[in-house]
Scaffold this motif. Structure first.
Motif, short mmCIF file in Angstrom:
data_model
loop_
_atom_site.label_atom_id
_atom_site.label_comp_id
_atom_site.label_asym_id
_atom_site.label_seq_id
_atom_site.Cartn_x
_atom_site.Cartn_y
_atom_site.Cartn_z
N LYS A 38 -33.39 -69.07 -13.51
CA LYS A 38 -32.37 -70.01 -14.37
C LYS A 38 -33.30 -71.26 -14.48
CE LYS A 38 -28.17 -67.74 -13.03
NZ LYS A 38 -27.03 -67.76 -12.43
N GLU A 39 -33.69 -72.14 -13.69
CA GLU A 39 -34.29 -73.11 -13.66
C GLU A 39 -35.73 -73.45 -14.38
OE1 GLU A 39 -34.66 -74.92 -9.64
OE2 GLU A 39 -32.73 -74.13 -8.93
N THR A 40 -36.27 -72.31 -14.63
CA THR A 40 -37.66 -72.41 -15.37
C THR A 40 -38.10 -71.19 -16.08
OG1 THR A 40 -39.92 -72.78 -14.70
CG2 THR A 40 -38.82 -71.74 -13.04
N LEU A 41 -38.97 -71.40 -16.92
CA LEU A 41 -39.39 -70.32 -17.89
C LEU A 41 -40.45 -69.43 -17.06
CD1 LEU A 41 -38.77 -71.69 -21.36
CD2 LEU A 41 -37.40 -70.13 -20.10
N LEU A 42 -41.24 -70.23 -16.13
CA LEU A 42 -42.48 -69.65 -15.31
C LEU A 42 -42.02 -68.38 -14.50
CD1 LEU A 42 -43.86 -73.12 -14.43
CD2 LEU A 42 -44.68 -71.77 -16.27
N GLU A 43 -42.92 -67.54 -14.48
CA GLU A 43 -42.81 -66.49 -13.57
C GLU A 43 -43.96 -66.71 -12.42
OE1 GLU A 43 -42.98 -62.60 -15.13
OE2 GLU A 43 -41.90 -63.09 -16.81
N PHE A 44 -43.39 -66.88 -11.32
CA PHE A 44 -44.15 -67.20 -9.95
C PHE A 44 -44.69 -65.78 -9.36
CE2 PHE A 44 -41.57 -70.99 -10.70
CZ PHE A 44 -42.50 -71.78 -10.84
N PRO A 45 -45.80 -65.98 -8.80
CA PRO A 45 -46.85 -66.85 -8.89
C PRO A 45 -47.55 -66.90 -10.27
CG PRO A 45 -47.83 -64.92 -7.50
CD PRO A 45 -46.07 -64.84 -8.06
N CYS A 46 -47.97 -68.09 -10.57
CA CYS A 46 -48.71 -68.40 -11.71
C CYS A 46 -49.73 -69.37 -11.62
CB CYS A 46 -47.85 -68.51 -12.67
SG CYS A 46 -47.00 -70.09 -12.69
N ARG A 47 -51.00 -69.19 -12.37
CA ARG A 47 -51.70 -70.38 -12.30
C ARG A 47 -51.24 -71.57 -13.30
NH1 ARG A 47 -55.68 -70.92 -9.33
NH2 ARG A 47 -57.42 -71.45 -10.99
N PHE A 48 -51.35 -72.84 -12.71
CA PHE A 48 -50.61 -73.97 -13.51
C PHE A 48 -51.60 -75.14 -13.15
CE2 PHE A 48 -47.60 -77.51 -14.06
CZ PHE A 48 -46.80 -76.72 -14.98
N PRO A 49 -52.12 -75.51 -14.36
CA PRO A 49 -52.76 -76.86 -14.61
C PRO A 49 -52.20 -78.17 -14.43
CG PRO A 49 -52.63 -76.01 -16.71
CD PRO A 49 -51.88 -75.10 -15.78
N SER B 208 -62.66 -91.44 -19.37
CA SER B 208 -62.41 -91.86 -20.91
C SER B 208 -63.50 -92.44 -21.45
CB SER B 208 -61.22 -93.00 -20.62
OG SER B 208 -61.89 -94.25 -19.87
N LYS B 209 -63.21 -92.55 -22.79
CA LYS B 209 -64.36 -92.96 -23.75
C LYS B 209 -64.88 -94.27 -23.34
CE LYS B 209 -64.95 -94.11 -28.66
NZ LYS B 209 -64.48 -94.33 -29.97
N ASN B 210 -64.07 -95.11 -23.08
CA ASN B 210 -64.67 -96.55 -22.60
C ASN B 210 -64.93 -96.60 -21.07
OD1 ASN B 210 -64.63 -97.57 -25.07
ND2 ASN B 210 -62.38 -98.11 -24.91
N GLY B 211 -64.89 -95.36 -20.07
CA GLY B 211 -65.07 -95.43 -18.88
C GLY B 211 -63.98 -96.18 -17.95
N ASN B 212 -63.16 -96.55 -18.19
CA ASN B 212 -62.13 -97.17 -17.54
C ASN B 212 -61.21 -96.23 -16.71
OD1 ASN B 212 -62.96 -99.70 -18.62
ND2 ASN B 212 -61.57 -99.78 -20.21
N TYR B 213 -60.78 -95.18 -17.41
CA TYR B 213 -59.93 -94.25 -16.61
C TYR B 213 -60.57 -92.86 -16.43
CZ TYR B 213 -56.45 -97.55 -18.40
OH TYR B 213 -55.98 -98.74 -18.58
N LEU B 214 -60.03 -92.11 -15.36
CA LEU B 214 -60.53 -90.96 -15.13
C LEU B 214 -59.15 -89.96 -15.19
CD1 LEU B 214 -62.88 -89.25 -13.86
CD2 LEU B 214 -61.82 -89.77 -11.66
N ALA B 215 -59.58 -88.78 -15.92
CA ALA B 215 -58.40 -87.53 -16.10
C ALA B 215 -58.94 -86.43 -14.99
CB ALA B 215 -58.31 -87.19 -17.36
N VAL B 216 -58.15 -86.24 -14.13
CA VAL B 216 -58.35 -85.00 -13.28
C VAL B 216 -57.41 -84.07 -13.30
CG1 VAL B 216 -58.38 -84.36 -10.81
CG2 VAL B 216 -59.26 -86.49 -11.18
N THR B 217 -58.11 -82.85 -13.76
CA THR B 217 -56.93 -81.62 -13.92
C THR B 217 -57.21 -80.65 -12.61
OG1 THR B 217 -57.01 -81.77 -16.24
CG2 THR B 217 -56.65 -79.78 -15.32
N VAL B 218 -56.12 -80.34 -11.89
CA VAL B 218 -56.14 -79.49 -10.87
C VAL B 218 -55.43 -78.13 -11.35
CG1 VAL B 218 -56.55 -81.04 -9.00
CG2 VAL B 218 -54.34 -80.59 -9.88
N THR B 219 -56.03 -77.11 -10.99
CA THR B 219 -55.54 -75.83 -11.49
C THR B 219 -54.86 -75.22 -9.96
OG1 THR B 219 -56.49 -75.72 -13.38
CG2 THR B 219 -55.35 -73.75 -12.87
N ILE B 220 -53.49 -74.98 -9.82
CA ILE B 220 -52.97 -74.26 -8.55
C ILE B 220 -52.71 -72.95 -8.89
CG2 ILE B 220 -52.82 -76.45 -7.53
CD1 ILE B 220 -49.61 -75.97 -7.80
N THR B 221 -52.41 -72.39 -7.93
CA THR B 221 -51.59 -71.07 -8.02
C THR B 221 -50.15 -71.39 -7.45
OG1 THR B 221 -53.25 -69.42 -7.58
CG2 THR B 221 -51.32 -68.69 -7.27
#
Length: 90
Positions: free
Chosen positions: A6-17, A53-66
């Protein structure tokens, strides 16, 4: 229907970025890695992707977990959003 379903549409376990952005800093990626590992002990470094980032000021990190539960994801998001190096999590 279970309470979890009821709380989420996700089915666990699942890969999630999870994408985390912050100022470009030498320790940023390692900090995100360590936080992720606390909440997903099976997380491996190969599931971490970085982009400057384009100007080198920021870093985006994507972690994908189960992800195994909504509670796990909520706890991960709470710790990441509460960290002073983190600007945004999505």
């Amino acid at each position: 229907m279970s309470d979890q379903a009821k709380e989420t549409l996700l089915e666990f376990p699942c890969r999630f970025p999870v994408k985390v952005m912050g100022a470009r800093h030498d320790e940023f990626a390692q900090t995100i890695h360590n936080i992720t590992l606390k909440h997903a002990p099976d997380f491996v470094s190969a599931d971490l992707d970085m982009r400057v980032s384009k100007n080198g000021n920021y870093l985006a990190v994507t972690v994908t977990i189960t992800a195994v539960s909504k509670a796990q994801l909520d706890a991960l998001y709470m710790e990441l959003t509460g960290h002073p190096m983190v600007k945004i999590v999505f």
